[in-house]
Design a protein around this motif. Structure first.
Motif, PDB file in Angstrom:
ATOM      1  N   ASN A  75      63.322   1.186  25.378  1.00  0.00           N
ATOM      2  CA  ASN A  75      63.490  -0.200  25.822  1.00  0.00           C
ATOM      3  C   ASN A  75      62.162  -0.943  25.823  1.00  0.00           C
ATOM      4  O   ASN A  75      62.063  -2.098  25.380  1.00  0.00           O
ATOM      5  CB  ASN A  75      64.088  -0.239  27.229  1.00  0.00           C
ATOM      6  CG  ASN A  75      65.557   0.133  27.243  1.00  0.00           C
ATOM      7  OD1 ASN A  75      66.159   0.354  26.204  1.00  0.00           O
ATOM      8  ND2 ASN A  75      66.135   0.202  28.423  1.00  0.00           N
ATOM      9  N   MET A  76      61.125  -0.295  26.335  1.00  0.00           N
ATOM     10  CA  MET A  76      59.830  -0.954  26.458  1.00  0.00           C
ATOM     11  C   MET A  76      59.265  -1.358  25.107  1.00  0.00           C
ATOM     12  O   MET A  76      58.840  -2.505  24.906  1.00  0.00           O
ATOM     13  CB  MET A  76      58.853  -0.034  27.191  1.00  0.00           C
ATOM     14  CG  MET A  76      59.156   0.156  28.657  1.00  0.00           C
ATOM     15  SD  MET A  76      58.230   1.546  29.359  1.00  0.00           S
ATOM     16  CE  MET A  76      56.564   1.035  28.977  1.00  0.00           C
ATOM     17  N   VAL A  77      59.266  -0.424  24.141  1.00  0.00           N
ATOM     18  CA  VAL A  77      58.643  -0.734  22.854  1.00  0.00           C
ATOM     19  C   VAL A  77      59.491  -1.725  22.066  1.00  0.00           C
ATOM     20  O   VAL A  77      58.958  -2.601  21.370  1.00  0.00           O
ATOM     21  CB  VAL A  77      58.372   0.561  22.056  1.00  0.00           C
ATOM     22  CG1 VAL A  77      59.637   1.185  21.520  1.00  0.00           C
ATOM     23  CG2 VAL A  77      57.388   0.274  20.925  1.00  0.00           C
ATOM     24  N   CYS A  78      60.821  -1.634  22.159  1.00  0.00           N
ATOM     25  CA  CYS A  78      61.671  -2.601  21.466  1.00  0.00           C
ATOM     26  C   CYS A  78      61.452  -4.013  22.009  1.00  0.00           C
ATOM     27  O   CYS A  78      61.385  -4.979  21.233  1.00  0.00           O
ATOM     28  CB  CYS A  78      63.143  -2.209  21.605  1.00  0.00           C
ATOM     29  SG  CYS A  78      63.628  -0.775  20.608  1.00  0.00           S
ATOM     30  N   GLU A  79      61.363  -4.141  23.315  1.00  0.00           N
ATOM     31  CA  GLU A  79      61.153  -5.471  23.896  1.00  0.00           C
ATOM     32  C   GLU A  79      59.823  -6.061  23.448  1.00  0.00           C
ATOM     33  O   GLU A  79      59.728  -7.244  23.105  1.00  0.00           O
ATOM     34  CB  GLU A  79      61.217  -5.397  25.426  1.00  0.00           C
ATOM     35  CG  GLU A  79      60.850  -6.701  26.101  1.00  0.00           C
ATOM     36  CD  GLU A  79      61.800  -7.089  27.208  1.00  0.00           C
ATOM     37  OE1 GLU A  79      61.351  -7.747  28.140  1.00  0.00           O
ATOM     38  OE2 GLU A  79      62.988  -6.726  27.140  1.00  0.00           O
ATOM     39  N   ARG A  80      58.764  -5.235  23.441  1.00  0.00           N
ATOM     40  CA  ARG A  80      57.462  -5.761  23.031  1.00  0.00           C
ATOM     41  C   ARG A  80      57.461  -6.147  21.547  1.00  0.00           C
ATOM     42  O   ARG A  80      56.814  -7.122  21.152  1.00  0.00           O
ATOM     43  CB  ARG A  80      56.361  -4.734  23.286  1.00  0.00           C
ATOM     44  CG  ARG A  80      56.216  -4.234  24.716  1.00  0.00           C
ATOM     45  CD  ARG A  80      56.388  -5.289  25.756  1.00  0.00           C
ATOM     46  NE  ARG A  80      55.406  -6.356  25.686  1.00  0.00           N
ATOM     47  CZ  ARG A  80      55.470  -7.464  26.404  1.00  0.00           C
ATOM     48  NH1 ARG A  80      56.488  -7.654  27.232  1.00  0.00           N
ATOM     49  NH2 ARG A  80      54.544  -8.382  26.294  1.00  0.00           N
TER      50      ARG A  80
ATOM     51  N   ASP B 140      59.743   5.217  13.822  1.00  0.00           N
ATOM     52  CA  ASP B 140      58.508   4.958  14.577  1.00  0.00           C
ATOM     53  C   ASP B 140      58.775   4.977  16.077  1.00  0.00           C
ATOM     54  O   ASP B 140      58.023   5.580  16.859  1.00  0.00           O
ATOM     55  CB  ASP B 140      57.927   3.591  14.181  1.00  0.00           C
ATOM     56  CG  ASP B 140      57.365   3.572  12.764  1.00  0.00           C
ATOM     57  OD1 ASP B 140      57.003   4.647  12.265  1.00  0.00           O
ATOM     58  OD2 ASP B 140      57.296   2.472  12.178  1.00  0.00           O
ATOM     59  N   ILE B 141      59.830   4.278  16.477  1.00  0.00           N
ATOM     60  CA  ILE B 141      60.164   4.167  17.902  1.00  0.00           C
ATOM     61  C   ILE B 141      60.505   5.538  18.479  1.00  0.00           C
ATOM     62  O   ILE B 141      60.094   5.878  19.595  1.00  0.00           O
ATOM     63  CB  ILE B 141      61.336   3.174  18.100  1.00  0.00           C
ATOM     64  CG1 ILE B 141      60.875   1.754  17.754  1.00  0.00           C
ATOM     65  CG2 ILE B 141      61.877   3.237  19.518  1.00  0.00           C
ATOM     66  CD1 ILE B 141      62.020   0.767  17.597  1.00  0.00           C
ATOM     67  N   HIS B 142      61.236   6.347  17.697  1.00  0.00           N
ATOM     68  CA  HIS B 142      61.608   7.676  18.201  1.00  0.00           C
ATOM     69  C   HIS B 142      60.377   8.566  18.367  1.00  0.00           C
ATOM     70  O   HIS B 142      60.245   9.280  19.368  1.00  0.00           O
ATOM     71  CB  HIS B 142      62.611   8.334  17.259  1.00  0.00           C
ATOM     72  CG  HIS B 142      63.017   9.704  17.706  1.00  0.00           C
ATOM     73  ND1 HIS B 142      63.846   9.922  18.784  1.00  0.00           N
ATOM     74  CD2 HIS B 142      62.681  10.938  17.238  1.00  0.00           C
ATOM     75  CE1 HIS B 142      64.026  11.219  18.957  1.00  0.00           C
ATOM     76  NE2 HIS B 142      63.320  11.855  18.037  1.00  0.00           N
ATOM     77  N   ARG B 143      59.458   8.521  17.380  1.00  0.00           N
ATOM     78  CA  ARG B 143      58.246   9.337  17.491  1.00  0.00           C
ATOM     79  C   ARG B 143      57.426   8.929  18.709  1.00  0.00           C
ATOM     80  O   ARG B 143      56.878   9.774  19.421  1.00  0.00           O
ATOM     81  CB  ARG B 143      57.407   9.198  16.219  1.00  0.00           C
ATOM     82  CG  ARG B 143      57.890  10.044  15.063  1.00  0.00           C
ATOM     83  CD  ARG B 143      56.847  10.105  13.954  1.00  0.00           C
ATOM     84  NE  ARG B 143      56.592   8.783  13.385  1.00  0.00           N
ATOM     85  CZ  ARG B 143      57.275   8.276  12.362  1.00  0.00           C
ATOM     86  NH1 ARG B 143      58.247   8.969  11.806  1.00  0.00           N
ATOM     87  NH2 ARG B 143      56.972   7.079  11.892  1.00  0.00           N
TER      88      ARG B 143
END
Length: 543
Positions: free
Chosen positions: A236-241, A223-226
């Protein structure tokens, strides 16, 4: 902070460049090898890549691996004039000159310094970051610097680092002499899905995670890669959120609903997963308020402008809480730091604290419920923004009244409006009015997060460029008319060449990239200049 909940020593996904988190993928290592090889032969070396793909990572590692007998001039502001650019290079290399000399005098001083380095057996490197911003005149002057040589070798190696536009710039016919001198080129591309997973695991391990723990499942990595396209900054942004959201729900499993809401916060889009999948109440014992159900906006991430991340975390007050009334200005008092123990450390409701700050600043942000509801296409107004400056210095640089996320005496989440800050004290708002507090007493309770207001023009969607129409263009023209003392604006509602030229003048005056595009950076400087976005209030003298 959330990182303790996951057994981490510190936040793992800060977008700030930290050498300890350096991750070199296979292509990063290959790019580094190209640069080191190119420096052996003299002339130019070129590194390009989209915003956030790791160019700064490569630069940091290159600086570490340069031989000890190398002097380097690092130029981070290539928009300066040619004399200023030459003076900056001389300053970096400690080349002596007097007063404000001509370009020839500066070049002569630099040549003498290069000859001196050569006699002492030292190499000299000039590294220019954001080189796509260099003017054609500056590039030609830099090309001429490679003419400084002895009978056997070049005296100066030059590294140009920039976004893909740098390649297009150097392809111009007028710069073909410079392009012919480039001895090594490398273009960074985003990470693959496998590299994205390795990157996430690497940062978690550096932050102290158990090497056997798999916090982000393969499905979440996909998901994060897409979403990110393999761009480290967006990863970094999406993992932190996602971690913040899981912390708010007091769960260690990162499910699809968390990803969808993290994505929505960053992009401003509606989440694909139903909000019903997330809790609607702040559960007892949790250290984080209800973030997801009231998220109304996100960051405008641009591939051209260095990302300025705006994370909108808006929240309506729960039925059990109400916004405390701000005391009249006449009753507000300032207390010495010794009196602060008698003052509660913040209030439990973010929306109430935001209303308290808005009242104190006389900002018209109270029309919506939850706070700061506004249309990005029709209405202008103040948007609620969240950020994580983490340090006192970064908070000082932010220079705007904020609501601090703090922990009260029972270690529960609380919110404290901050009006002013200096080197050792802060002015905060409590139920009793303005209160002075020593920074050393406040800092241990601050989580590193702040919430503040930022003005958005009517219809502004992140940037304005030539030919566009709409209320945001009209607003921009009116601001310049007011600033210049003109009776009529340059345009009614169309981004004309005259308006673009006025934007370029404003950008040059304030040290911005003079590209004539009215983007987030230029908006922030303009709203500050027009006092639409308030700054920290002056601090009273210590009693």
């Amino acid at each position: 902070m959330y990182h303790l909940f996951f057994g981490l020593r510190e936040p793992a996904f800060s977008i700030a460049v930290n050498p300890r988190y350096l991750y070199l993928s296979e292509q990063h290592q290959e790019a580094l090898a190209h640069l080191l090889f190119g420096l052996q032969g003299g002339g130019f070396v070129q590194l390009t890549g989209e915003v956030g793909t790791g160019k700064t990572t490569i630069i940091r590692r290159l600086l570490e691996e340069l031989p000890a007998d190398t002097d380097i001039a690092l130029i981070l502001n290539p928009t300066a004039s040619v004399p200023e650019l030459l003076a900056s290079i001389c300053d970096e290399l400690h080349a002596s000159y007097e007063g404000t000399p001509s370009p020839k005098a500066l070049t002569d001083a630099l040549y003498q310094r290069l000859l001196d380095n050569h006699r002492r057996g030292r190499k000299t490197v000039l590294l220019i970051d954001e080189a796509q911003l260099l003017s054609a005149e500056a590039l030609e002057q830099i090309r001429l610097l490679t003419n400084l040589e002895t009978h056997t070798e070049k005296l100066l190696n030059i590294i140009l680092v920039g976004q893909p536009e740098l390649g297009a710039l150097l392809a111009r016919p007028g710069l073909r002499q410079l392009a012919q001198r480039i001895t090594a080129r490398y273009h960074l591309t985003p990470l693959s899905q496998a590299e994205t997973g390795a990157y996430i695991r690497h940062r978690l391990q550096v932050a102290g995670a158990d090497h056997t723990a798999e916090l982000f499942s393969p499905a979440r990595v996909a998901d994060i890669h897409r979403f990110s396209g393999g761009v480290p900054r967006l990863i970094n942004m999406v993992c932190e959120r996602m971690l913040l959201g899981a912390y708010g729900r007091q769960q260690t499993h990162l499910d699809r609903a968390l990803f969808e809401h993290a994505r929505a916060e960053i992009t401003g889009d509606a989440p694909l997963t139903s909000p019903a999948a997330l809790p609607t109440r702040h559960e007892p014992g949790s250290h984080w308020p209800k973030l997801w159900g009231a998220a109304l906006g996100g960051a405008m991430v641009s591939a051209i402008v260095s990302a300025l991340v705006v994370l909108a975390l808006l929240r309506a007050p729960t039925p059990e809480t109400s916004a405390p009334e701000l005391p009249p200005a006449s009753t507000a008092k300032e207390q010495a730091p010794s009196e602060v123990d008698q003052t509660p450390m913040g209030i439990s409701d973010l929306g109430a604290a935001q209303r308290q700050l808005a009242n104190a600043l006389s900002l018209p942000v109270m029309a919506g419920d939850p706070l700061c509801v506004e249309s990005t296409t029709t209405a202008g107004g103040y948007r609620c923004v969240s950020a994580t400056p983490h340090t006192w210095n970064a908070l000082m640089d932010l220079n705007r009244p904020v609501v601090l996320s703090v922990m009260d005496s029972t270690r529960k989440a609380a919110y404290l409006p901050l009006l002013g800050l200096n080197e050792d004290r802060a002015t905060v708002l409590t139920a009793e009015g303005k209160t002075m507090i020593a920074w050393r007493d406040l800092a241990p309770r601050w989580t590193g997060e702040v919430h503040y207001f930022r003005y958005r023009p009517p219809g502004f969607d992140g940037s304005l460029s030539a030919g566009e129409r709409g209320p945001a263009v009209r607003w921009l023209a009116e601001q310049f008319a007011q600033m210049d003392g003109e009776a009529r604006p340059l345009s009614d509602d169309r981004y004309t060449p005259a308006l673009r030229q006025r934007v370029e003048i404003f950008q040059r005056r304030h040290g911005l990239t003079a590209d004539g595009v009215f983007g987030e950076n230029t908006l922030e400087v303009l709203t500050r200049a027009q006092e639409l976005d308030p700054a920290f209030q002056p601090m009273a003298e210590a009693p």
